[in-house]
Design a protein around this motif. Structure first.
Motif, PDB file in Angstrom:
ATOM      1  N   GLY A   3       0.818  -1.208   0.000  1.00 55.00           N
ATOM      2  CA  GLY A   3       0.000   0.000   0.000  1.00 55.00           C
ATOM      3  C   GLY A   3       0.852   1.259   0.000  1.00 55.00           C
ATOM      4  O   GLY A   3       0.573   2.215  -0.731  1.00 55.00           O
ATOM      5  N   GLN A   4       1.922   1.268   0.799  1.00 58.30           N
ATOM      6  CA  GLN A   4       2.814   2.428   0.840  1.00 58.30           C
ATOM      7  C   GLN A   4       3.548   2.613  -0.477  1.00 58.30           C
ATOM      8  O   GLN A   4       3.747   3.750  -0.943  1.00 58.30           O
ATOM      9  CB  GLN A   4       3.801   2.265   2.000  1.00 58.30           C
TER      10      GLN A   4
ATOM     11  N   GLU B 220      -5.575   5.156  -4.995  1.00 57.80           N
ATOM     12  CA  GLU B 220      -6.793   4.403  -4.688  1.00 57.80           C
ATOM     13  C   GLU B 220      -6.471   2.939  -4.375  1.00 57.80           C
ATOM     14  O   GLU B 220      -6.971   2.376  -3.383  1.00 57.80           O
ATOM     15  CB  GLU B 220      -7.771   4.493  -5.865  1.00 57.80           C
ATOM     16  N   GLU B 221      -5.641   2.333  -5.199  1.00 64.12           N
ATOM     17  CA  GLU B 221      -5.268   0.944  -4.957  1.00 64.12           C
ATOM     18  C   GLU B 221      -4.458   0.819  -3.670  1.00 64.12           C
ATOM     19  O   GLU B 221      -4.618  -0.141  -2.900  1.00 64.12           O
ATOM     20  CB  GLU B 221      -4.462   0.402  -6.142  1.00 64.12           C
TER      21      GLU B 221
ATOM     22  N   LEU C 154      -4.066  -0.829   2.254  1.00 62.23           N
ATOM     23  CA  LEU C 154      -3.865  -0.407   3.639  1.00 62.23           C
ATOM     24  C   LEU C 154      -5.109  -0.676   4.485  1.00 62.23           C
ATOM     25  O   LEU C 154      -5.005  -1.087   5.647  1.00 62.23           O
ATOM     26  CB  LEU C 154      -3.493   1.074   3.680  1.00 62.23           C
ATOM     27  N   LEU C 155      -6.281  -0.453   3.912  1.00 60.74           N
ATOM     28  CA  LEU C 155      -7.519  -0.731   4.646  1.00 60.74           C
ATOM     29  C   LEU C 155      -7.623  -2.224   4.953  1.00 60.74           C
ATOM     30  O   LEU C 155      -8.004  -2.608   6.068  1.00 60.74           O
ATOM     31  CB  LEU C 155      -8.724  -0.278   3.824  1.00 60.74           C
ATOM     32  N   ARG C 156      -7.271  -3.061   3.990  1.00 62.74           N
ATOM     33  CA  ARG C 156      -7.310  -4.507   4.212  1.00 62.74           C
ATOM     34  C   ARG C 156      -6.365  -4.898   5.351  1.00 62.74           C
ATOM     35  O   ARG C 156      -6.726  -5.693   6.230  1.00 62.74           O
ATOM     36  CB  ARG C 156      -6.929  -5.233   2.925  1.00 62.74           C
TER      37      ARG C 156
ATOM     38  N   ARG D 256      -2.026   4.585   9.859  1.00 60.94           N
ATOM     39  CA  ARG D 256      -1.371   5.894   9.690  1.00 60.94           C
ATOM     40  C   ARG D 256      -1.172   6.221   8.214  1.00 60.94           C
ATOM     41  O   ARG D 256      -1.430   7.341   7.766  1.00 60.94           O
ATOM     42  CB  ARG D 256      -0.023   5.910  10.413  1.00 60.94           C
ATOM     43  N   SER D 257      -0.702   5.235   7.451  1.00 61.27           N
ATOM     44  CA  SER D 257      -0.464   5.476   6.027  1.00 61.27           C
ATOM     45  C   SER D 257      -1.770   5.754   5.287  1.00 61.27           C
ATOM     46  O   SER D 257      -1.818   6.613   4.399  1.00 61.27           O
ATOM     47  CB  SER D 257       0.246   4.260   5.405  1.00 61.27           C
ATOM     48  N   TYR D 258      -2.824   5.034   5.637  1.00 61.63           N
ATOM     49  CA  TYR D 258      -4.136   5.267   5.013  1.00 61.63           C
ATOM     50  C   TYR D 258      -4.605   6.687   5.311  1.00 61.63           C
ATOM     51  O   TYR D 258      -5.018   7.425   4.401  1.00 61.63           O
ATOM     52  CB  TYR D 258      -5.138   4.250   5.557  1.00 61.63           C
TER      53      TYR D 258
END
Length: 685
Positions: free
Chosen positions: A317-318, A327-328, A333-335, A348-350
């Motif tokens: 994600g990062q 978006e991807e 990150l949400l997952r 934090r990254s999200y």
């Protein structure tokens, strides 16, 4: 005679200790005897008198004083140990028997093997081992092994400044300990004392220790990555099934921008027993070096085999955020946040990747984790930074600073900072500059013309670099980590060996350019926006006579706010956890800028952030000219420049120039009072 006043007696005792430490034994004895005249039951005074007589070689008097102390404190291990240190033969044998009957362990060097094994299991175990090592130090104050265990425990927790005194004592008390010298070399390296680190590692090598890994780290930290890789390649050849050496070798190959070779080495390490976690560590190193393509490939492979790997989801994600696939990246990150009981870094990254709105799916997860007191401190501070950002996005402004104060307090707890410690570093930099400023430019100085974009953190350097990278002759380098490393031996020599400065300057510049060009991937003009550059402008100008310097100037209240609410990598920007320290640091930065403007007005150009964002075109034209470039209209639309962004500004730079953050400090004027007060106090160099 002294009066029987506890405060006066304590002062007299401390004076005696100070005189003893300074080698003024007669004065120390006089002080301790005055204390004993009033307090004959004070074992500590008799103990120190015994130590002084032992240092003077009068063992009979030393034994008399120490036995008096032992009579007063029969269970004190330090007194038994001191007696054991001055007795020989039958007397020593008898003392051991007496100690055994008294139930006091009497050994010059207690066994620390169990402590060292605990320390090797990781920081959590090392924290408990530190307490036990401290107990050993108190019981055996003159022994080497307890000091070694204490230093090792602190080093394992990255408490470098606290580890150093213990390891210095360990090597002083036992100069033949390879482990003590290796650890001392590693800690000195972390503290930037490169010459001492090299000497300690050389000593360890002479004692038979394998110093391949710390020596490679020393080479890496001075921008000698090719030498580091050679050292590790030899070590791997000698021990081909050691997964730790293979992992270190892979990291060295990443630093040389050889990601495919690094991946081959890592896969061999896995075949020899390393875990797939090593692959993610390698991918993270690739991210830090700008090799996002290979890093994405690695995380993809890991997720194919382990779809619910939280570290892999977080890192991927990062990576996607860095490459602009926002978006991807947010989905990954949400997952990670959903399936992890912690997930602080993913959260934090999200939160940092977009402006949140009510109903965002990350919010209930963040709320739940904030209430979990069982999470590690590092996770709790990370979540507090994220919650502060979320509350600001949602317009809940009164809730922002309580979370920021908590986050920064937890960060400072682990990484303490004193502004006064900056002075030594500042003076070393200025001493190096003054030693060279009137020197005729070296004929062999590199003729490269990099553009340094610098200023305080969060001052707009990424925007200016992106404007310049829209020019077809410029490649954005980002925050390159090489300059301070390449010049470190040079700056260190300013205080220790000023006559070596001319010989160190050009090799340092060449190492910097080699590493920077390898990272950026161009033989042409590149930018470097490393924040620390502003303090070293004079030295860089000497080493790179064609370099240009653009310095961002922004309302310091906005800068201070932005610094305080952003989470920097742990251990960096130590001043950022306290508003008053931020204010003092900004004023020191301002003093440097004024100094360099006066010294080099033709090479230093200050960019006013507020003016640039209010009326972009004239200021962009001025900064492009100051960078020594011809004009191109593309510089007026920096959001169209294709580039990876690995800083906290990765989402903002993909937007047109905007002014949303100008005067943001006014919303928090009351909370920022310590910052504003500190900004009113000038700081001189």
């Amino acid at each position: 005679m002294l009066p029987n006043d506890p405060a006066r007696l304590k002062a007299a005792f401390q004076q005696g200790l100070a005189a003893q430490k300074a080698g003024q034994f007669d004065a120390a004895l006089a002080q301790f005897r005055q204390v004993l005249a009033v307090r004959p039951d004070l074992a500590e005074a008799q103990f120190q008198i015994g130590r002084i007589h032992a240092a003077q070689g009068d063992m009979a008097k030393a034994e008399t004083a120490l036995r008096k102390a032992l009579k007063l404190r029969p269970k004190e291990p330090a007194i038994w140990a001191a007696l054991a240190g001055i007795l020989t033969g039958g007397k020593l044998k008898k003392l051991h028997a007496e100690a055994a009957r008294a139930g006091v362990p009497l050994s010059g060097e207690p066994d620390i093997s169990a402590l060292i094994a605990r320390i090797a299991r990781g920081p959590t175990q090392a924290a408990g081992a530190e307490a036990d090592a401290l107990d050993l130090v108190r019981r055996y104050p003159d022994a080497a092994h307890p000091a070694l265990a204490l230093g090792a425990a602190r080093a394992a927790q990255k408490k470098w400044s606290f580890a150093l005194p213990a390891l210095e004592k360990a090597t002083e008390r036992d100069p033949t300990s390879p482990m003590a010298h290796v650890l001392l070399g590693e800690v000195l390296l972390k503290l930037g004392q490169l010459s001492r680190s090299e000497a300690a590692l050389e000593k360890a090598r002479g004692l038979g220790a394998d110093v391949s890994v710390p020596w490679a780290h020393l080479m890496h930290e001075t921008c000698r990555d090719a030498e580091a890789e050679e050292v590790l390649a030899r070590a791997v050849k000698a021990a081909p099934r050691d997964p730790r050496l293979a992992g270190e070798h892979a990291q060295a190959l990443v630093a040389l921008r050889r990601p495919q070779d690094a991946l081959k080495v890592a896969r061999k390490a896995i075949a020899s027993g390393a875990t797939r976690t090593n692959l993610l560590q390698l991918a993270n190193a690739m991210l830090n070096e700008g090799d996002t393509g290979p890093a994405l490939k690695i995380t993809g492979e890991v997720l194919e085999k382990s779809p619910d790997s939280v570290p892999a989801l977080t890192l991927r994600g990062q990576l996607l955020q860095t490459t602009g696939e926002l978006e991807e990246g947010q989905a990954m990150l949400l997952r990670a946040a959903e399936i992890s009981p912690d997930g602080a870094e993913a959260i934090r990254s999200y939160v940092g990747g977009a402006k949140l709105a009510e109903g965002d799916p990350i919010l209930p997860i963040l709320e739940a984790r904030m209430g979990d007191a069982a999470l590690p401190i590092a996770s709790r501070r990370t979540l507090a930074f994220a919650m502060a950002k979320a509350q600001e996005d949602l317009g809940h402004y009164s809730d922002v600073f309580p979370h920021l104060h908590r986050a920064n307090r937890l960060m400072k707890q682990e990484f303490p900072y004193r502004f006064e410690n900056e002075r030594t570093h500042v003076q070393a930099i200025l001493a190096a500059y003054r030693a060279l400023k009137n020197r005729t430019p070296a004929t062999d100085a590199p003729q490269d013309a990099p553009i340094f974009v610098t200023g305080m953190a969060r001052s707009g350097t990424t925007l200016v670099e992106t404007i310049l990278s829209a020019h077809d002759r410029v490649t954005a380098g980002g925050e390159l980590p090489y300059l301070s490393r390449a010049l470190a031996p040079f700056i260190e020599a300013a205080n220790t060996a000023p006559d070596r400065l001319p010989d160190l300057m050009i090799p340092g510049a060449q190492r910097y350019l080699q590493a920077a060009r390898r990272r950026v991937g161009t033989d042409g003009i590149f930018t470097d926006k490393a924040i620390s550059t502003y303090a070293r402008i004079g030295l860089i100008a000497q080493a790179l006579p064609n370099a240009r310097f653009l310095i961002l100037k922004r309302d310091p209240r906005d800068v201070g706010l932005s610094i305080y609410r952003n989470m920097f990598p742990p251990g960096s920007h130590l001043y950022s956890t306290d508003l008053a320290d931020i204010g003092r640091f900004i004023r020191q930065h301002d003093a440097f800028v004024e100094f360099w403007q006066a010294e080099m007005p033709d090479r230093v150009h200050v960019v006013d952030y507020e003016a640039l964002t209010a009326e972009p075109e004239p200021h962009i034209r001025a900064l492009v000219a100051a960078a020594g470039l011809d004009w191109q209209d593309a510089c007026l639309a920096p959001q169209n420049a294709r580039r990876d962004v690995a800083t906290l500004s990765f989402s903002q730079v993909r937007q047109p120039i905007y002014r949303a953050s100008v005067a943001a400090w006014k919303r928090y004027q009351e909370e920022l009072a310590p910052l504003i007060d500190a900004l009113e106090q000038p700081v001189t160099l």
